[in-house]
Design a protein around this motif. Structure first.
Motif, short mmCIF file in Angstrom:
data_model
loop_
_atom_site.label_atom_id
_atom_site.label_comp_id
_atom_site.label_asym_id
_atom_site.label_seq_id
_atom_site.Cartn_x
_atom_site.Cartn_y
_atom_site.Cartn_z
N PHE A 1 0.83 -1.21 0.00
CA PHE A 1 0.00 0.00 0.00
C PHE A 1 0.86 1.26 0.00
O PHE A 1 0.61 2.19 -0.77
CB PHE A 1 -0.92 0.01 1.22
N SER A 2 1.89 1.30 0.86
CA SER A 2 2.73 2.49 0.94
C SER A 2 3.48 2.74 -0.36
O SER A 2 3.67 3.89 -0.77
CB SER A 2 3.73 2.38 2.10
N SER A 3 3.86 1.67 -1.06
CA SER A 3 4.55 1.81 -2.35
C SER A 3 3.61 2.41 -3.41
O SER A 3 3.97 3.35 -4.11
CB SER A 3 5.08 0.46 -2.81
N ILE A 4 2.39 1.86 -3.51
CA ILE A 4 1.43 2.34 -4.50
C ILE A 4 0.99 3.76 -4.20
O ILE A 4 0.96 4.63 -5.09
CB ILE A 4 0.21 1.39 -4.57
N PHE A 5 0.65 4.02 -2.93
CA PHE A 5 0.21 5.36 -2.55
C PHE A 5 1.33 6.37 -2.73
O PHE A 5 1.10 7.51 -3.14
CB PHE A 5 -0.28 5.37 -1.11
N GLY A 6 2.57 5.98 -2.42
CA GLY A 6 3.72 6.87 -2.61
C GLY A 6 3.89 7.26 -4.07
O GLY A 6 4.18 8.42 -4.39
N SER A 7 3.70 6.29 -4.98
CA SER A 7 3.79 6.58 -6.41
C SER A 7 2.68 7.53 -6.85
O SER A 7 2.91 8.47 -7.61
CB SER A 7 3.69 5.28 -7.22
N THR B 1 4.61 -3.58 -7.18
CA THR B 1 4.68 -2.12 -7.23
C THR B 1 4.04 -1.63 -8.53
O THR B 1 4.00 -2.36 -9.53
CB THR B 1 6.13 -1.62 -7.18
N ILE B 2 3.52 -0.43 -8.49
CA ILE B 2 2.94 0.21 -9.68
C ILE B 2 3.66 1.54 -9.88
O ILE B 2 3.61 2.42 -9.02
CB ILE B 2 1.43 0.45 -9.52
N ASP B 3 4.34 1.66 -10.99
CA ASP B 3 5.08 2.89 -11.28
C ASP B 3 4.14 3.90 -11.93
O ASP B 3 3.54 3.62 -12.97
CB ASP B 3 6.26 2.57 -12.21
N ILE B 4 3.96 5.05 -11.29
CA ILE B 4 3.10 6.11 -11.83
C ILE B 4 3.97 7.36 -12.03
O ILE B 4 4.05 8.21 -11.13
CB ILE B 4 1.92 6.43 -10.88
N ILE C 1 -5.89 13.26 1.97
CA ILE C 1 -6.01 13.51 3.40
C ILE C 1 -6.52 12.27 4.16
O ILE C 1 -5.96 11.90 5.20
CB ILE C 1 -6.92 14.72 3.68
N PRO C 2 -7.56 11.56 3.66
CA PRO C 2 -8.01 10.36 4.40
C PRO C 2 -6.96 9.24 4.42
O PRO C 2 -6.90 8.48 5.38
CB PRO C 2 -9.26 9.92 3.62
N LEU C 3 -6.15 9.14 3.34
CA LEU C 3 -5.21 8.02 3.24
C LEU C 3 -3.83 8.31 3.81
O LEU C 3 -3.07 7.37 4.07
CB LEU C 3 -5.09 7.58 1.78
N VAL C 4 -3.48 9.59 3.97
CA VAL C 4 -2.15 9.92 4.49
C VAL C 4 -1.88 9.29 5.86
O VAL C 4 -0.79 8.74 6.09
CB VAL C 4 -1.93 11.45 4.52
N PRO C 5 -2.83 9.34 6.83
CA PRO C 5 -2.55 8.68 8.12
C PRO C 5 -2.27 7.19 7.96
O PRO C 5 -1.38 6.64 8.63
CB PRO C 5 -3.83 8.93 8.92
N ILE C 6 -3.02 6.51 7.07
CA ILE C 6 -2.80 5.09 6.83
C ILE C 6 -1.44 4.87 6.20
O ILE C 6 -0.71 3.93 6.55
CB ILE C 6 -3.92 4.52 5.93
N TYR C 7 -1.08 5.74 5.26
CA TYR C 7 0.24 5.69 4.60
C TYR C 7 1.36 5.79 5.63
O TYR C 7 2.32 5.01 5.61
CB TYR C 7 0.30 6.83 3.59
N ILE C 8 1.22 6.74 6.56
CA ILE C 8 2.22 6.92 7.61
C ILE C 8 2.27 5.68 8.51
O ILE C 8 3.35 5.20 8.88
CB ILE C 8 1.92 8.19 8.43
N GLY C 9 1.09 5.13 8.84
CA GLY C 9 1.05 3.92 9.65
C GLY C 9 1.75 2.76 8.98
O GLY C 9 2.49 2.00 9.63
N CYS C 10 1.56 2.63 7.67
CA CYS C 10 2.21 1.54 6.91
C CYS C 10 3.73 1.71 6.89
O CYS C 10 4.48 0.73 7.01
CB CYS C 10 1.66 1.50 5.49
N ILE C 11 4.17 2.95 6.74
CA ILE C 11 5.62 3.21 6.74
C ILE C 11 6.22 2.81 8.08
O ILE C 11 7.27 2.15 8.15
CB ILE C 11 5.89 4.70 6.44
#
Length: 326
Positions: A39-45, A122-125, A173-183
């Protein structure tokens, strides 16, 4: 959870991520952390793809609108805000270069990694353009549109701004906290978490000190102009500072700031013009935070930030803070 503030959600996900990573590491369970890494990889891209769109979507109508509201007061306030942001960034770089190498072991994260949880896929965007290209394009378009009377292009970019804002509010904004949690789940699982937290405790002590010094510099200059005690001026502003710390919102702090500024013998006309504008375009404290924390991440990853690397970043912050800090 939607009713919680963003900072509350970030802290909850932060601790949940640490618990997940440490728990999975303790029982030897890999797949939940690999899901988090995916998730963090895809959302980061996706985040990297959206950043140039955010820059263009916010800065173009921001600069174009500022340009249409001509006036010496606006121009002077904007220039002071820009210069102050650049000075704050340079001060942060100098402080970071002098202090951080002595407090952070270079390559801490690189050395600390033991067991790494890789993403399932991973998905490269790729971004449509680089950040600096987006900034230059936004600046050119913003200034150009401000010179065109009844520009139809401005309406296009205002609608584009609404689309980007919807992406920010409904997705990022809704997904950033989840992204941080995954990291932090990944960091906890790999054993890097305690080193990271120790390093960032040091970093925050440094950046808060730099912010305090910069505030003292600002009020010292003000005291020379007004011929008043800077400590007295700062004391009168304390309610605004505490409100800002508690709400984490420049907009919510505006009414309190207005009262405090007027208490420092600033005329109603100046205060009511500069305070709302300054809350939008003058975020020197954020600039100090972003510069020092980004430098800390570089040191922890075995890199040495140079002025030639950091300076474009500071100039970028000077522009984005004026046009679209949110």
């Amino acid at each position: 959870m939607k009713k919680m503030s963003l900072i509350s959600r970030i802290f909850i996900c932060f601790f949940l991520g640490i618990i997940l990573g440490l728990g999975c590491n303790g029982i030897g369970l890999l797949w939940p952390v690999r899901l988090a890494a995916t998730f963090s990889s895809i959302f980061g891209s996706f985040l990297s793809f959206v950043i140039p769109l955010i820059i263009i979507g916010f800065i173009v109508p921001g600069i174009a609108t500022l340009g249409k509201k001509s006036g010496k007061g606006l121009l002077l306030t904007t220039v002071i805000a820009y210069v102050s942001t650049i000075v704050a960034g340079l001060l942060a770089y100098l402080a970071g270069s002098a202090i951080l190498p002595n407090l952070i072991k270079q390559g801490t994260l690189v050395e600390g990694a033991a067991v790494e949880a890789t993403a399932y896929f991973t998905i490269d965007i790729p971004a449509i353009m680089g950040v600096m290209s987006a900034l230059v394009l936004a600046f050119i378009l913003g200034i150009g549109i401000s010179k065109v009377k009844d520009s139809s292009l401005l309406r296009v970019f205002e609608e584009f701004n609404e689309i980007v804002l919807m992406i920010v509010n409904k997705v990022l904004i809704p997904l950033v906290p989840i992204y941080i949690g995954c990291i932090f789940a990944k960091l906890s699982f790999s054993g890097e978490i305690f080193t990271t937290l120790k390093s960032f405790a040091i970093v925050y002590a440094v950046l808060f000190s730099v912010q305090a010094i910069y505030i003292l510099i600002q009020y010292s200059i003000t005291s020379i102009i007004k011929k008043e005690n800077p400590i007295k001026l700062i004391k009168n502003m304390l309610p605004a500072y505490f409100t800002a710390m508690g709400t984490q919102s420049s907009a919510a702090t505006i009414p309190v700031t207005l009262q405090c500024v007027k208490r420092n013998s600033v005329s109603d006309e100046i205060a009511e013009f500069v305070v709302p504008l300054g809350a939008t375009i003058h975020l020197a404290g954020d600039t100090i935070t972003l510069v020092i924390t980004s430098m800390a991440v570089m040191y922890m990853n075995g890199q040495v930030p140079t002025l030639s690397q950091v300076l474009p970043f500071i100039f970028m912050l000077g522009i984005t803070m004026i046009a679209a800090p949110g």
